[in-house]
Design an enzyme around this catalytic site. Structure first.
Site, PDB file in Angstrom:
ATOM      1  N   ASP A 108       0.786  -1.243   0.000  1.00 10.47           N
ATOM      2  CA  ASP A 108       0.000   0.000   0.000  1.00 10.47           C
ATOM      3  C   ASP A 108       0.815   1.289   0.000  1.00 10.47           C
ATOM      4  OD1 ASP A 108       0.793  -0.760   2.586  1.00 10.47           O
ATOM      5  OD2 ASP A 108      -0.960   0.138   3.557  1.00 10.47           O
ATOM      6  N   GLU A 175      -0.785  -2.251   5.194  1.00  5.49           N
ATOM      7  CA  GLU A 175       0.131  -2.149   6.342  1.00  5.49           C
ATOM      8  C   GLU A 175      -0.085  -0.833   7.062  1.00  5.49           C
ATOM      9  OE1 GLU A 175       3.120  -0.804   8.775  1.00  5.49           O
ATOM     10  OE2 GLU A 175       3.022   0.042   6.766  1.00  5.49           O
TER      11      GLU A 175
END
Ligand SMILES: [Zn+2]
Ligand SMILES: [Zn+2]
Length: 445
Positions: A108, A175
């Site tokens: 991400d 995350e």
């Protein structure tokens, strides 16, 4: 490439020679050997990095990113499963008997507007989960982690004689919201796929010059707690404060008193951070609102310090509300938390030698624990002892300059965060290959 009998026979002879050679020669020769392998895959890794950097996706929305990763890993011969715990990717390469070793990357990016001025800077905008239009940037370096993992995967797939066991690569979503690791585990990560004997991950940052790798035995990063405090007052006219209970004044006092936890309550030398990242209240200058909200992040290394700080926050928030005459206790929610990542000391010790052989002795340093946090710890808590390494990302010249002047380089999450790609990515790949070969009983052991 599938493992056929013929393929095995074909590579075994040179493999045995390679094994003997590698065991017999100096670290210098090993460095040269790994460098050549990295040079061969580097152009593709760099292209992938640029592509990922220009197409960042927000946490839990990494669909195109995951698809790119999956396609590359499949092309390298891995058995790839997509959609694990959302957009997670799991890639397995079995190569005879031996341990199962996991290497993880995040997928991400962040809602940050890139201001690096780089020719390949992100111009992407997307809708966040609340429907707001936000800029998106790989401001944490996860693009570099992915490019490194894909290149490492390729090298490992083409040098099967140098290791045996099962290599498990995972692309973890979300995350930055500390939710992806948990979701992958809940989706059967360690039941549907082999449970790793050990795990490895790394993170790039400006805390080290590019070319170096840092090892932190024991505690690597911080416990993190995200708190939301809602203070209840009594709304009314801004010109008639005596008829109200002003939550803004209570909130302001709460923020200041919270600062005394670290300065007056926690033992000097213990790590603790209490940051109020936002304070929301009110709509108009002449209205006293009926409530106010504070958003906090709390970081600690030790469990007892964490408990002490969280208890103090609750005490102060309640006491300030009482002092301000609030008729209702504030609501304190710990809505997101993660434990610190613990680096297995034995593993940290074992992997130093192969890292030094791959990168040069002077490029492997022992580093202090850092204050950010990470959800990798959820994998460790499932019983996967791990080493989480620091990867130098700073331009070595700028790093030296910053040490001289005391002016800090942009941290991760900054709109100016821009790792020195070539040396950082080269050493990321070298470090991963060296560590995986060692853990998979290869010649670098
Ligand atoms: Zn981050
Ligand atoms: Zn990160």
């Amino acid at each position: 490439m599938p493992i056929t009998g013929e393929y095995h026979r074909e590579i075994m002879k040179p493999a045995k020679l390679f094994l003997f050679f590698s065991l017999a020669v100096s670290g210098y020769a090993q460095t040269v050997e790994v460098s050549k392998e990295v040079d061969a895959v580097y152009p593709a890794a760099h292209d992938l990095y640029i592509d990922l950097h220009q197409t960042p996706e927000l946490s839990s929305h990494e669909t195109r990113t995951a698809a790119k990763l999956a396609a590359r890993l499949r092309a390298s011969g891995y058995e790839v499963t997509e959609g694990v715990g959302g957009t997670g990717v799991v890639a397995i390469l079995k190569n005879g008997s031996g341990p199962t070793v996991m290497l993880r990357t995040e997928l991400d990016a962040l809602p940050v507007e890139e201001k690096t001025g780089l020719s390949y800077a992100s111009k992407v905008h997307a809708q966040d989960d609340s429907g707001r239009d936000v800029p998106v940037m790989h401001a944490c370096g996860h693009d570099l982690h992915m490019a490194s993992l894909v290149a490492t995967a390729d090298i490992m797939a083409h040098s099967k004689a140098s290791w045996h066991g099962t290599l498990m690569l995972i692309g973890q979503p979300a995350e930055e919201t500390i939710s992806g690791a948990k979701r992958m585990i809940a989706d059967g990560l360690f039941m549907r796929f082999p449970k790793p004997t050990v795990g490895v991950a790394l993170h790039v940052g400006n805390y080290l010059p590019a070319g170096q790798v840092g090892i932190t035995p024991g505690i690597y990063d911080a416990n993190a707690d995200s708190l939301r405090i809602t203070i209840y007052g009594k709304g009314g006219h801004g010109a008639a404060p005596h008829s109200t209970i002003d939550p803004i004044v209570i909130g302001a006092r709460t923020i200041l008193t919270l600062q005394t936890i670290v300065s007056r309550e926690v033992k000097p030398g213990e790590m603790a951070v209490v940051t109020v990242g936002y304070f929301r209240a009110g709509t108009k200058n002449n209205i006293i609102p009926d409530q106010a909200e504070l958003g906090l992040t709390v970081r600690t290394y030790k469990a007892d310090v964490r408990k002490q700080v969280l208890t103090a926050i609750t005490r102060i928030a309640k006491a300030e509300a009482l002092a301000g005459g609030a008729q209702q206790e504030p609501l304190i929610e710990d809505y997101e938390s993660t434990d610190s990542v613990y680096n297995d000391p034995g593993l940290a010790q074992r992997l130093r030698a192969p890292l030094e052989a791959a990168l040069g002795k002077q490029n492997v340093v022992t580093t202090e624990p850092i204050t950010p946090s990470e959800d990798y710890t959820f994998f460790i808590e499932q019983g996967v002892p791990s080493l989480y390494m620091s990867l130098g990302g700073a331009d070595p010249r700028k790093y030296a300059e910053s040490k001289n002047t005391g002016v800090m380089l942009p941290s991760n999450h900054s709109p100016f965060f821009a790792p020195d790609v070539d040396p950082a990515l080269h050493s990321g790949i070298k470090a991963e290959v060296a560590v995986l070969r060692n853990l998979l009983n290869g010649p670098s052991q």
